[in-house]
Design a protein around this motif. Structure first.
Motif, PDB file in Angstrom:
ATOM      1  N   GLN A 253       0.829  -1.210   0.000  1.00 49.95           N
ATOM      2  CA  GLN A 253       0.000   0.000   0.000  1.00 49.95           C
ATOM      3  C   GLN A 253       0.863   1.261   0.000  1.00 49.95           C
ATOM      4  O   GLN A 253       0.496   2.271  -0.577  1.00 49.95           O
ATOM      5  CB  GLN A 253      -0.931   0.004   1.212  1.00 49.95           C
ATOM      6  CG  GLN A 253      -1.976  -1.093   1.156  1.00 49.95           C
ATOM      7  CD  GLN A 253      -3.037  -0.941   2.228  1.00 49.95           C
ATOM      8  OE1 GLN A 253      -3.191   0.110   2.814  1.00 49.95           O
ATOM      9  NE2 GLN A 253      -3.781  -1.996   2.462  1.00 49.95           N
ATOM     10  N   LYS A 254       2.018   1.184   0.672  1.00 48.06           N
ATOM     11  CA  LYS A 254       2.904   2.352   0.737  1.00 48.06           C
ATOM     12  C   LYS A 254       3.274   2.833  -0.670  1.00 48.06           C
ATOM     13  O   LYS A 254       3.465   4.004  -0.907  1.00 48.06           O
ATOM     14  CB  LYS A 254       4.186   1.993   1.486  1.00 48.06           C
ATOM     15  CG  LYS A 254       4.014   1.856   2.984  1.00 48.06           C
ATOM     16  CD  LYS A 254       4.415   3.135   3.670  1.00 48.06           C
ATOM     17  CE  LYS A 254       4.476   2.968   5.182  1.00 48.06           C
ATOM     18  NZ  LYS A 254       3.285   3.410   5.865  1.00 48.06           N
ATOM     19  N   GLN A 255       3.389   1.855  -1.604  1.00 45.74           N
ATOM     20  CA  GLN A 255       3.836   2.232  -2.953  1.00 45.74           C
ATOM     21  C   GLN A 255       2.673   2.712  -3.833  1.00 45.74           C
ATOM     22  O   GLN A 255       2.879   3.061  -4.992  1.00 45.74           O
ATOM     23  CB  GLN A 255       4.508   1.018  -3.619  1.00 45.74           C
ATOM     24  CG  GLN A 255       5.729   0.519  -2.861  1.00 45.74           C
ATOM     25  CD  GLN A 255       5.968  -0.971  -3.054  1.00 45.74           C
ATOM     26  OE1 GLN A 255       5.524  -1.552  -4.027  1.00 45.74           O
ATOM     27  NE2 GLN A 255       6.661  -1.586  -2.107  1.00 45.74           N
ATOM     28  N   LEU A 256       1.482   2.712  -3.291  1.00 45.06           N
ATOM     29  CA  LEU A 256       0.320   3.032  -4.133  1.00 45.06           C
ATOM     30  C   LEU A 256       0.303   4.482  -4.574  1.00 45.06           C
ATOM     31  O   LEU A 256      -0.221   4.819  -5.623  1.00 45.06           O
ATOM     32  CB  LEU A 256      -0.983   2.768  -3.361  1.00 45.06           C
ATOM     33  CG  LEU A 256      -1.304   1.303  -3.089  1.00 45.06           C
ATOM     34  CD1 LEU A 256      -2.566   1.185  -2.274  1.00 45.06           C
ATOM     35  CD2 LEU A 256      -1.457   0.561  -4.403  1.00 45.06           C
ATOM     36  N   TYR A 278      -0.032  -7.971  -7.364  1.00 43.34           N
ATOM     37  CA  TYR A 278       1.140  -7.685  -6.529  1.00 43.34           C
ATOM     38  C   TYR A 278       1.864  -9.009  -6.313  1.00 43.34           C
ATOM     39  O   TYR A 278       1.303  -9.956  -5.748  1.00 43.34           O
ATOM     40  CB  TYR A 278       0.667  -7.072  -5.214  1.00 43.34           C
ATOM     41  CG  TYR A 278       1.770  -6.704  -4.252  1.00 43.34           C
ATOM     42  CD1 TYR A 278       2.778  -5.814  -4.614  1.00 43.34           C
ATOM     43  CD2 TYR A 278       1.788  -7.231  -2.954  1.00 43.34           C
ATOM     44  CE1 TYR A 278       3.781  -5.457  -3.713  1.00 43.34           C
ATOM     45  CE2 TYR A 278       2.789  -6.879  -2.053  1.00 43.34           C
ATOM     46  CZ  TYR A 278       3.781  -5.990  -2.436  1.00 43.34           C
ATOM     47  OH  TYR A 278       4.774  -5.641  -1.544  1.00 43.34           O
ATOM     48  N   ALA A 279       3.114  -9.087  -6.781  1.00 42.34           N
ATOM     49  CA  ALA A 279       3.819 -10.382  -6.851  1.00 42.34           C
ATOM     50  C   ALA A 279       3.808 -11.181  -5.544  1.00 42.34           C
ATOM     51  O   ALA A 279       3.524 -12.384  -5.564  1.00 42.34           O
ATOM     52  CB  ALA A 279       5.245 -10.151  -7.334  1.00 42.34           C
ATOM     53  N   PRO A 280       4.106 -10.546  -4.377  1.00 40.25           N
ATOM     54  CA  PRO A 280       4.095 -11.351  -3.149  1.00 40.25           C
ATOM     55  C   PRO A 280       2.720 -11.993  -2.865  1.00 40.25           C
ATOM     56  O   PRO A 280       2.655 -13.089  -2.310  1.00 40.25           O
ATOM     57  CB  PRO A 280       4.457 -10.336  -2.057  1.00 40.25           C
ATOM     58  CG  PRO A 280       5.222  -9.273  -2.773  1.00 40.25           C
ATOM     59  CD  PRO A 280       4.598  -9.174  -4.138  1.00 40.25           C
ATOM     60  N   HIS A 299      -4.390  -8.985  -5.952  1.00 49.20           N
ATOM     61  CA  HIS A 299      -4.096  -7.574  -6.219  1.00 49.20           C
ATOM     62  C   HIS A 299      -3.600  -6.880  -4.950  1.00 49.20           C
ATOM     63  O   HIS A 299      -3.701  -7.426  -3.854  1.00 49.20           O
ATOM     64  CB  HIS A 299      -5.339  -6.882  -6.786  1.00 49.20           C
ATOM     65  CG  HIS A 299      -5.785  -7.504  -8.083  1.00 49.20           C
ATOM     66  ND1 HIS A 299      -6.981  -7.193  -8.676  1.00 49.20           N
ATOM     67  CD2 HIS A 299      -5.199  -8.431  -8.890  1.00 49.20           C
ATOM     68  CE1 HIS A 299      -7.105  -7.898  -9.791  1.00 49.20           C
ATOM     69  NE2 HIS A 299      -6.047  -8.653  -9.935  1.00 49.20           N
ATOM     70  N   VAL A 300      -3.080  -5.667  -5.126  1.00 50.61           N
ATOM     71  CA  VAL A 300      -2.579  -4.906  -3.972  1.00 50.61           C
ATOM     72  C   VAL A 300      -3.672  -4.818  -2.908  1.00 50.61           C
ATOM     73  O   VAL A 300      -3.421  -4.977  -1.721  1.00 50.61           O
ATOM     74  CB  VAL A 300      -2.134  -3.495  -4.413  1.00 50.61           C
ATOM     75  CG1 VAL A 300      -1.641  -2.705  -3.209  1.00 50.61           C
ATOM     76  CG2 VAL A 300      -1.041  -3.587  -5.470  1.00 50.61           C
ATOM     77  N   LEU A 301      -4.904  -4.567  -3.339  1.00 49.73           N
ATOM     78  CA  LEU A 301      -6.068  -4.601  -2.442  1.00 49.73           C
ATOM     79  C   LEU A 301      -7.065  -5.607  -3.004  1.00 49.73           C
ATOM     80  O   LEU A 301      -7.365  -5.576  -4.189  1.00 49.73           O
ATOM     81  CB  LEU A 301      -6.754  -3.224  -2.377  1.00 49.73           C
ATOM     82  CG  LEU A 301      -5.913  -2.007  -1.980  1.00 49.73           C
ATOM     83  CD1 LEU A 301      -6.778  -0.744  -2.031  1.00 49.73           C
ATOM     84  CD2 LEU A 301      -5.305  -2.175  -0.601  1.00 49.73           C
TER      85      LEU A 301
END
Length: 525
Positions: A253-256, A278-280, A299-301
């Motif tokens: 989320q920090k990179q969003l 998001y790869a992880p 996904h990231v979220l």
């Protein structure tokens, strides 16, 4: 609206009248774990007598099955909101089974080593119910289930349209003057949000109440916490560990780059996050070995609400709308202030002083100038937050802002003194002294750091032999308060009716089998 900056007093424009603020609405959401009589997290299901956690408007669950969430409807005074919350607590307590109690702290009661014993919240067999549980399963896979035992208080607040109409009328910028009321309202609420983010270190310092944690919460995690006494970890000058690295943090989320400079940019950022793999999270897989889904997507979220922020712009969604669609269609309707720890000394997790302080703070944030929040300032605010979370009560703790470096007490005192004129206005609007009294309490906490909630929690944790000892003493006291709280026959009948109705609504949802869950999930994905 431009305000002259002054360390002592903010000048309130002559056109501002206290009557403008009649019509403010506030609602409170309070989370609390159910704990067994032995102090461990409850393994029991949400009490049936309280109705359906899926469809009940006031009594539900959050991440884990044992994490209750109590939600008041919007109220036109602080007293009414707190009274409503007290009624909900008393009703819920009546239906707790096997001697269970509500845990009074933000950080959890006893957890055992097996994360599987932190049961995911269950919402029945309807597609929406299963979807909600799957979202929580995904959170557990991504961040660990221990995260799903943290409790907080969310304070929802809206200002009446006449405030925005008056502000807009006195704008000097023609572009702002020509906005529709809906767009102007959103513009001002985003200004409030940016200023609130700037002042979150103040909130953490004054109402933070999570300076220590039960050792069981840190099982299997690297940390820099120290032993306070057997079974309890802490940092000597911490205020709100819940708001730091051990709370909900998401490096993805920090990179969003989601920012709060305007509504469209905020919504674009959220949408991108909900749609970007998001790869992880991809490496975790979408399904387990049995083919059962373990997260909604990679996904990231997974969904918009997974974006964990200290304050959120909100609009009440209509049927079928996502939170983002509601905001896009009708603009910001209210703000959700989320940086608030549960106050363990209040049976309902929040008291009048915190509520009134948050309202003065929000008004102060609304009316001050609020320049765009750019990355360098955001990074400095995060450093300030970390300083306050980890060592806010230290004699040499400092805050850095555009004007330089300040001892935390000086900075905090300056901010609270600037709010006094707005407290006076709210006192006049509601014919009370509550708002000024709340600021006096906060100034006292700044002058006498041992008066802060976090300092009191450490002293009482030591006195009662640890987190479990302190928490159980307070849980018992609060249980007595709930038992003595008188509920009118009308109130009892109302909650019984809601429980019944919510179970029927859940049943209706479960009877709709027109589409399989697999198809429902595939459509969402």
């Amino acid at each position: 609206m431009s305000q002259p900056e002054s360390t002592s007093q903010v000048v309130v424009p002559t056109w501002v009248d206290s009557s403008l603020f009649k019509g403010m609405l506030r609602g409170i959401e309070r989370e609390s774990l159910r704990m067994q009589s032995n102090g461990f997290l409850s393994q029991a299901s949400h009490p049936q007598a309280l109705g359906s956690a899926l469809t009940h408007p006031h009594i539900t669950t959050d991440y884990s099955e044992a994490l209750m969430e109590f939600i008041t409807p919007p109220q036109d005074s602080i007293e009414k909101a707190l009274d409503y919350l007290a009624d909900i607590h008393a009703v819920a307590h009546r239906h707790l089974e096997n001697g269970e109690k509500l845990w009074p702290l933000s950080m959890p009661c006893m957890l055992d080593d097996n994360e599987e014993n932190i049961r995911l919240a269950q919402y029945g067999s309807s597609n929406i119910g299963r979807f909600k549980t799957l979202y929580r399963r995904g959170l557990g896979v991504r961040y660990g289930r221990r995260m799903q035992t943290i409790s907080g208080v969310h304070y929802n607040l809206s200002f009446p349209d006449q405030v925005f109409e008056a502000l807009q009328q006195h704008e000097s910028d023609e572009a702002l003057k020509s906005l529709s009321l809906q767009d102007y309202r959103s513009h001002r609420y985003f200004g409030l949000i940016r200023n609130f983010i700037r002042l979150t270190p103040l909130v953490m310092f004054l109402v933070g109440a999570s300076p220590s944690v039960c050792q069981c919460f840190m099982t299997g995690r690297d940390h820099h916490l120290l032993p306070l006494l057997k079974g309890t970890l802490f940092l000597p000058y911490a205020t709100a560990l819940r708001m730091g690295n051990f709370g909900y943090q998401n490096s993805a989320q920090k990179q969003l780059g989601i920012h709060y400079n305007n509504l469209s940019g905020y919504l674009d950022g959220l949408q991108k996050a909900v749609k970007t793999p998001y790869a992880p999270f991809s490496r975790l897989g979408l399904n387990d070995e049995q083919g059962e889904p373990i997260q909604i997507n990679d996904h990231v979220l997974q969904i918009e609400n997974e974006y964990y922020s200290l304050v959120r712009p909100k609009q009440v969604p209509q049927a079928g709308e996502t939170p983002s669609q509601a905001l896009k269609n009708r603009g910001v309707g209210y703000v959700e202030l989320r940086a608030v720890d549960v106050n363990p000394y209040s049976p309902i997790g929040i008291d009048e002083n915190t509520a009134a302080f948050l309202e003065v703070l929000a008004l102060h944030c609304l009316v001050q100038d609020s320049p765009d929040l750019l990355d360098p300032e955001q990074e400095q605010i995060e450093r300030n937050q970390a300083e306050v979370v980890n060592r806010g009560r230290a004699p040499n703790a400092t805050i850095v802002d555009a004007a330089g470096k300040h001892p935390i007490e000086d900075w905090a005192r300056t901010q609270v003194i600037k709010m006094q004129p707005w407290a006076d206005l709210l006192d006049a609007a509601y014919n009370t002294r509550m708002y000024s009294a709340a600021l006096a309490v906060m100034l006292n906490r700044i002058d006498e750091v041992d008066e802060t909630l976090s300092a009191q929690v450490i002293a009482d944790t030591l006195e009662h032999g640890g987190t479990w000892g302190f928490g159980s003493v307070m849980a018992l006291q609060h249980a007595t308060t709930y038992e003595q709280h008188s509920l009118s026959p009308d109130t009892l009948a109302y909650f019984e009716g809601l429980a019944e109705q919510s179970l029927q609504q859940q049943q209706q949802l479960e009877q709709d089998t027109s589409i399989s869950f697999e198809q429902y999930l595939a459509d969402y994905r």
